[in-house]
Motif scaffolding. Sequence first.
Motif, PDB file in Angstrom:
ATOM      1  N   GLY A  79     -11.801  -8.917   5.734  1.00 41.25           N
ATOM      2  CA  GLY A  79     -10.553  -8.422   6.317  1.00 41.25           C
ATOM      3  C   GLY A  79     -10.489  -8.835   7.777  1.00 41.25           C
TER       4      GLY A  79
ATOM      5  N   MET B 206      -5.576  -1.502  10.430  1.00 40.56           N
ATOM      6  CA  MET B 206      -6.733  -1.120   9.610  1.00 40.56           C
ATOM      7  C   MET B 206      -6.355  -1.118   8.126  1.00 40.56           C
TER       8      MET B 206
ATOM      9  N   GLU C  98       0.841  -1.199   0.000  1.00 42.53           N
ATOM     10  CA  GLU C  98       0.000   0.000   0.000  1.00 42.53           C
ATOM     11  C   GLU C  98       0.876   1.249   0.000  1.00 42.53           C
TER      12      GLU C  98
HETATM   13  C1  P5A Z   1     -12.138 -11.032  -2.510  1.00 40.30           C
HETATM   14  C2  P5A Z   1     -11.444 -12.209  -1.901  1.00 40.30           C
HETATM   15  C3  P5A Z   1     -10.379  -9.241  -2.718  1.00 40.30           C
HETATM   16  O1  P5A Z   1      -9.165  -9.266  -2.621  1.00 40.30           O
HETATM   17  N1  P5A Z   1     -10.215 -11.433  -3.739  1.00 40.30           N
HETATM   18  C4  P5A Z   1     -10.314 -12.517  -2.801  1.00 40.30           C
HETATM   19  C5  P5A Z   1     -11.129 -10.379  -3.408  1.00 40.30           C
HETATM   20  N2  P5A Z   1     -11.127  -8.253  -2.224  1.00 40.30           N
HETATM   21  S1  P5A Z   1     -10.601  -6.940  -1.484  1.00 40.30           S
HETATM   22  O2  P5A Z   1     -11.705  -6.059  -1.328  1.00 40.30           O
HETATM   23  O3  P5A Z   1      -9.486  -6.382  -2.185  1.00 40.30           O
HETATM   24  O4  P5A Z   1     -10.096  -7.380  -0.073  1.00 40.30           O
HETATM   25  C6  P5A Z   1     -10.973  -8.062   0.803  1.00 40.30           C
HETATM   26  C7  P5A Z   1     -10.987  -7.421   2.176  1.00 40.30           C
HETATM   27  O5  P5A Z   1      -9.673  -7.427   2.718  1.00 40.30           O
HETATM   28  C8  P5A Z   1      -9.519  -6.311   3.578  1.00 40.30           C
HETATM   29  N3  P5A Z   1      -8.325  -5.531   3.164  1.00 40.30           N
HETATM   30  C9  P5A Z   1      -7.394  -5.082   4.022  1.00 40.30           C
HETATM   31  N4  P5A Z   1      -7.261  -5.204   5.353  1.00 40.30           N
HETATM   32  C10 P5A Z   1      -6.194  -4.624   5.938  1.00 40.30           C
HETATM   33  N5  P5A Z   1      -5.243  -3.939   5.267  1.00 40.30           N
HETATM   34  C11 P5A Z   1      -5.317  -3.811   3.919  1.00 40.30           C
HETATM   35  N6  P5A Z   1      -4.366  -3.165   3.256  1.00 40.30           N
HETATM   36  C12 P5A Z   1      -6.432  -4.400   3.243  1.00 40.30           C
HETATM   37  N7  P5A Z   1      -6.830  -4.467   1.939  1.00 40.30           N
HETATM   38  C13 P5A Z   1      -7.976  -5.165   1.922  1.00 40.30           C
HETATM   39  C14 P5A Z   1     -10.764  -5.463   3.461  1.00 40.30           C
HETATM   40  O6  P5A Z   1     -11.625  -5.735   4.553  1.00 40.30           O
HETATM   41  C15 P5A Z   1     -11.391  -5.961   2.178  1.00 40.30           C
HETATM   42  O7  P5A Z   1     -12.796  -5.837   2.181  1.00 40.30           O
END
Ligand code: P5A
Length: 438
Positions: A318, A150, A142
Amino acid sequence: MRLSRYFMPTLREAPSDAQIVSHQLMLRAGMIRQEAAGIYAWLPLGLKVLKKIEQVVREEMNRAGAVEILMPTLQLADLWRESGRYDDYGEEMLRIKDRHDRDLLYGPTAEEVVTDIFRSYIKSYKDLPKNLYNIQWKFRDERRPRFGVMRGREFLMKDAYSFDVDEAAARRSYNRMFLAYLNVYARLGLKAIPVKADPGPIGGDLSHEFMILADTGESQVFAHRDLVEMGAPGPDIDWDGDLEAEVTRRTSLYAASDEMHDVARFDAMPADKQMTARGIEVGHIFYFGTKYSGPMKANVTGPDGKDTPVQMGSYGVGVSRLVAAIIEASHDAGGIIWPDSVAPFGAAVLNLRVGDAACDAACETAYAALVAAGKDPLYDDRDERPGAKFAATDLVGIPWQLVIGPKGLADGVVELKRRATGERQTLPLEAALKAITG
Ligand code: P5A
């Protein structure tokens, strides 16, 4: 657990770079330690909560018919070249070379790996539907990791993947996950609002995010006020019944849209029903059809004898973000207020005078009884001031606090405090234990 032997490095003050309350409280409660930007070690208390959330998610996935697997964190770049995402994914992907100069990556998600597993074994519509999930660490480099876990760079995600013979069946699978998610969040004591979403780099034409309302959320949510008041579907949902109706009911309280899943028609809502707010995205589900199965040639033979690419969706929760989201939704000036379902310990026993024979004996009795009742108690047996013990127990958010001191014992009573309400009762030890163990 005896606190004197535990590892719970609580802090009086939060480090100044922690900007939001969940990050501050997780550091103060000794739950996590930052190792690098967006990368955390989970200390015992944090790990306990993380595992409990993981277990709630696992139980609801299993209940909805998904099957657990475990895929590796490191993936072959070649699979991503097949799907066409390797070059597109950009700088968020952590790319690695092994000693043979092969391109690997730390998985940011697992559509490619699971599609590869699927196509190796499943060739016929007769073996469908299937839903495979795993709870595994992901890495996304990121640009702005922040707010503790978070938005981490390394984070724990539950990712499920559905495989179906045709679009109608795939939409059923989508609806199952939709309802399973509402169950998960309800069990975690959260009100999650499903919001129609942009599929982004995962792709597809149907997607919902699940949002927890919190002032510190990074996303803007427009939703119908009544939605927030809706309960979860409940554990006894008929998974083979009319799921479409149930999903529609939950997403179209203000059904101004011809798109059945659309809840975010903010402009079409009467003013008194609008509740723009900030939200934390704790889940995201996608239906993307043949986006991966097409290029990766994950085909199944249909009832007509013809091969077609399998229909897919993916569903993310997440898990590590939820630890912070629950704290954002449930805390007070004294610290965290864990819902019983994920509390790191079920009850705390506070010995107000360690070394006093009567206090020690009563505490040992209480501790043993709570262990026997499966309440996984934390016994504060440290030689510390009562004030420090009250503050620590409030900070880490144990739902029941059993306070045992010499004065009370002389009168045959102890004090029982409920963390969530602050309610205190003075009563005999036996009665207090009964109140906790139910
Ligand atoms: C859905 C499952 C996906 O990656 N591929 C497999 C799809 N979705 S998403 O929305 O990109 O990510 C799913 C959830 O992961 C959490 N999340 C994070 N938590 C913490 N730090 C991060 N950098 C982060 N990025 C994503 C979120 O809750 C998100 O909905």
